[in-house]
Design a protein around this motif. Sequence first.
Motif, PDB file in Angstrom:
ATOM      1  N   LYS A  50      18.470   8.722  58.770  1.00 27.73           N
ATOM      2  CA  LYS A  50      19.611   9.028  57.918  1.00 27.73           C
ATOM      3  C   LYS A  50      19.414   8.392  56.544  1.00 27.73           C
ATOM      4  CE  LYS A  50      22.946   9.564  61.664  1.00 27.73           C
ATOM      5  NZ  LYS A  50      24.228   9.095  62.252  1.00 27.73           N
ATOM      6  N   SER A  51      19.748   9.157  55.524  1.00 27.99           N
ATOM      7  CA  SER A  51      19.536   8.689  54.159  1.00 27.99           C
ATOM      8  C   SER A  51      20.629   9.244  53.257  1.00 27.99           C
ATOM      9  CB  SER A  51      18.159   9.133  53.655  1.00 27.99           C
ATOM     10  OG  SER A  51      18.020   8.893  52.275  1.00 27.99           O
ATOM     11  N   ASP A  52      21.006   8.464  52.255  1.00 25.95           N
ATOM     12  CA  ASP A  52      21.987   8.900  51.260  1.00 25.95           C
ATOM     13  C   ASP A  52      21.306   9.431  49.999  1.00 25.95           C
ATOM     14  OD1 ASP A  52      24.115   8.124  52.896  1.00 25.95           O
ATOM     15  OD2 ASP A  52      24.045   6.059  52.157  1.00 25.95           O
ATOM     16  N   SER A  53      20.026   9.576  50.048  1.00 25.44           N
ATOM     17  CA  SER A  53      19.280  10.029  48.884  1.00 25.44           C
ATOM     18  C   SER A  53      19.708  11.440  48.482  1.00 25.44           C
ATOM     19  CB  SER A  53      17.779  10.018  49.189  1.00 25.44           C
ATOM     20  OG  SER A  53      17.051  10.613  48.141  1.00 25.44           O
ATOM     21  N   GLU A  54      19.867  11.659  47.181  1.00 26.89           N
ATOM     22  CA  GLU A  54      20.254  12.981  46.694  1.00 26.89           C
ATOM     23  C   GLU A  54      19.096  13.972  46.799  1.00 26.89           C
ATOM     24  OE1 GLU A  54      21.857  12.764  42.789  1.00 26.89           O
ATOM     25  OE2 GLU A  54      23.557  11.486  43.363  1.00 26.89           O
ATOM     26  N   LYS A  55      17.887  13.480  46.618  1.00 26.60           N
ATOM     27  CA  LYS A  55      16.716  14.349  46.715  1.00 26.60           C
ATOM     28  C   LYS A  55      16.032  14.110  48.054  1.00 26.60           C
ATOM     29  CE  LYS A  55      15.882  14.734  41.748  1.00 26.60           C
ATOM     30  NZ  LYS A  55      14.888  14.568  40.656  1.00 26.60           N
ATOM     31  N   GLU A  56      16.611  14.690  49.058  1.00 20.14           N
ATOM     32  CA  GLU A  56      16.146  14.490  50.431  1.00 20.14           C
ATOM     33  C   GLU A  56      15.158  15.593  50.808  1.00 20.14           C
ATOM     34  OE1 GLU A  56      16.376  12.686  54.394  1.00 20.14           O
ATOM     35  OE2 GLU A  56      17.312  12.057  52.518  1.00 20.14           O
ATOM     36  N   ILE A  57      14.000  15.200  51.308  1.00 20.23           N
ATOM     37  CA  ILE A  57      13.055  16.159  51.873  1.00 20.23           C
ATOM     38  C   ILE A  57      12.825  15.784  53.328  1.00 20.23           C
ATOM     39  CG2 ILE A  57      10.706  17.093  51.845  1.00 20.23           C
ATOM     40  CD1 ILE A  57      10.612  16.712  48.878  1.00 20.23           C
ATOM     41  N   ARG A  58      13.131  16.705  54.211  1.00 19.69           N
ATOM     42  CA  ARG A  58      12.843  16.540  55.632  1.00 19.69           C
ATOM     43  C   ARG A  58      11.853  17.632  56.027  1.00 19.69           C
ATOM     44  NH1 ARG A  58      18.570  15.262  58.775  1.00 19.69           N
ATOM     45  NH2 ARG A  58      18.873  13.145  57.943  1.00 19.69           N
ATOM     46  N   MET A  59      10.612  17.255  56.148  1.00 23.18           N
ATOM     47  CA  MET A  59       9.547  18.228  56.375  1.00 23.18           C
ATOM     48  C   MET A  59       8.961  18.063  57.768  1.00 23.18           C
ATOM     49  SD  MET A  59       5.985  18.794  54.263  1.00 23.18           S
ATOM     50  CE  MET A  59       6.792  19.604  52.885  1.00 23.18           C
ATOM     51  N   THR A  60       8.852  19.168  58.485  1.00 15.73           N
ATOM     52  CA  THR A  60       8.135  19.159  59.755  1.00 15.73           C
ATOM     53  C   THR A  60       6.765  19.790  59.547  1.00 15.73           C
ATOM     54  OG1 THR A  60       8.981  21.330  60.461  1.00 15.73           O
ATOM     55  CG2 THR A  60      10.265  19.388  61.099  1.00 15.73           C
ATOM     56  N   LEU A  61       5.757  19.209  60.177  1.00 18.52           N
ATOM     57  CA  LEU A  61       4.414  19.795  60.218  1.00 18.52           C
ATOM     58  C   LEU A  61       4.151  20.200  61.665  1.00 18.52           C
ATOM     59  CD1 LEU A  61       2.259  17.315  58.067  1.00 18.52           C
ATOM     60  CD2 LEU A  61       3.454  19.371  57.321  1.00 18.52           C
ATOM     61  N   CYS A  62       4.024  21.483  61.903  1.00 20.40           N
ATOM     62  CA  CYS A  62       3.820  22.006  63.257  1.00 20.40           C
ATOM     63  C   CYS A  62       2.478  22.717  63.321  1.00 20.40           C
ATOM     64  CB  CYS A  62       4.922  22.988  63.639  1.00 20.40           C
ATOM     65  SG  CYS A  62       6.600  22.339  63.496  1.00 20.40           S
ATOM     66  N   HIS A  63       1.620  22.283  64.221  1.00 18.41           N
ATOM     67  CA  HIS A  63       0.328  22.932  64.377  1.00 18.41           C
ATOM     68  C   HIS A  63       0.318  23.756  65.658  1.00 18.41           C
ATOM     69  CE1 HIS A  63      -3.957  22.940  65.898  1.00 18.41           C
ATOM     70  NE2 HIS A  63      -4.036  23.603  64.765  1.00 18.41           N
ATOM     71  N   SER A  64       0.059  25.057  65.532  1.00 20.72           N
ATOM     72  CA  SER A  64      -0.141  25.931  66.687  1.00 20.72           C
ATOM     73  C   SER A  64       1.063  25.909  67.636  1.00 20.72           C
ATOM     74  CB  SER A  64      -1.441  25.522  67.389  1.00 20.72           C
ATOM     75  OG  SER A  64      -1.806  26.429  68.387  1.00 20.72           O
ATOM     76  N   TYR A  65       0.819  25.570  68.903  1.00 19.97           N
ATOM     77  CA  TYR A  65       1.894  25.495  69.898  1.00 19.97           C
ATOM     78  C   TYR A  65       2.906  24.400  69.563  1.00 19.97           C
ATOM     79  CZ  TYR A  65       4.004  25.058  74.582  1.00 19.97           C
ATOM     80  OH  TYR A  65       4.880  24.990  75.636  1.00 19.97           O
ATOM     81  N   GLY A  66       2.564  23.543  68.620  1.00 19.69           N
ATOM     82  CA  GLY A  66       3.469  22.478  68.214  1.00 19.69           C
ATOM     83  C   GLY A  66       4.817  22.975  67.731  1.00 19.69           C
ATOM     84  N   PHE A  67       4.872  24.210  67.199  1.00 21.11           N
ATOM     85  CA  PHE A  67       6.161  24.770  66.787  1.00 21.11           C
ATOM     86  C   PHE A  67       7.109  24.849  67.972  1.00 21.11           C
ATOM     87  CE2 PHE A  67       8.855  28.599  66.392  1.00 21.11           C
ATOM     88  CZ  PHE A  67       9.667  28.186  65.347  1.00 21.11           C
ATOM     89  N   HIS A  68       6.583  25.179  69.150  1.00 18.33           N
ATOM     90  CA  HIS A  68       7.425  25.306  70.344  1.00 18.33           C
ATOM     91  C   HIS A  68       7.709  23.959  70.999  1.00 18.33           C
ATOM     92  CE1 HIS A  68       7.183  29.631  70.034  1.00 18.33           C
ATOM     93  NE2 HIS A  68       5.862  29.540  69.928  1.00 18.33           N
ATOM     94  N   LEU A  69       6.856  22.979  70.732  1.00 17.94           N
ATOM     95  CA  LEU A  69       7.087  21.637  71.274  1.00 17.94           C
ATOM     96  C   LEU A  69       8.075  20.838  70.422  1.00 17.94           C
ATOM     97  CD1 LEU A  69       3.427  20.586  72.201  1.00 17.94           C
ATOM     98  CD2 LEU A  69       5.227  21.368  73.762  1.00 17.94           C
ATOM     99  N   MET A  70       8.191  21.184  69.163  1.00 19.41           N
ATOM    100  CA  MET A  70       9.108  20.465  68.271  1.00 19.41           C
ATOM    101  C   MET A  70      10.552  20.740  68.706  1.00 19.41           C
ATOM    102  SD  MET A  70       9.242  18.476  65.514  1.00 19.41           S
ATOM    103  CE  MET A  70       7.865  18.749  64.376  1.00 19.41           C
TER     104      MET A  70
END
Length: 237
Positions: A50-70
């Motif tokens: 959790k962050s109060d930052s105005e410029k928030e970036i929440r990035m997921t990196l999913c490789h291959s089957y990782g999209f379904h595991l996330m």
Amino acid sequence: MKQIITQHGWGLNKHFWDDHKIDFLKNNWHWQDNERGYFSTDNCQATWIKSDSEKEIRMTLCHSYGFHLMPKPILKEASHIVLINSFNNFLPVSNKRNFILKSLKRMEAKIIKDEPKDMLKEFIHRSFMPNDINDSFKNIFLKNLESLNKNLLLNDLKQLYINRDLPVFLKKDCKIIFIKSENDLILDNDSNNNFLDFLNRTIDRKPILIKLAQQGHCLTNLNLYKILLGTFKECNG
């Protein structure tokens, strides 16, 4: 605050990201790796900080089957989703479907017969082609083969046979970067393209497509930070 949560694909572990994370950490990104646990009984699922930052970036990196595991809640709250050689359905609808299915069944049989190590070595070798496996990951991988979680490996392999519902849970304004290797020997091109077509039809912001020459299913010998840095302005434009 700039933060990343990663998810490796089938047959891999969190060390897949070791070389890729270096430049992100140098540039003040907070990095967390999910661990499925194919090589141990340990697994780890990160959560957003959790962050109060105005410029928030929440990035997921999913490789291959990782999209379904996330976990879906992580994807739902992501501002950016990076999909690396990803798919919704692994098996294509083309006439190559039966050939790929037979290959999966052969891999399944190796695990059931308690012969998974050579099969995994071959899978990893083909995943990195046309490049060599980087030494740091190769050393960790070979060491971890001694503590293989065969049941989990087998159960997740069987998930690749399934025809899945389309991921309509993704936010319509999510910023998606779709990375596609041009020399992928693992993921069928039709399966990859079908996923991209779906995202183009359903997401308000069209995915940014990045094609990588001389890269296989597993990325190596490149600077992922520089590749993605150029997309941030485009995503936010």
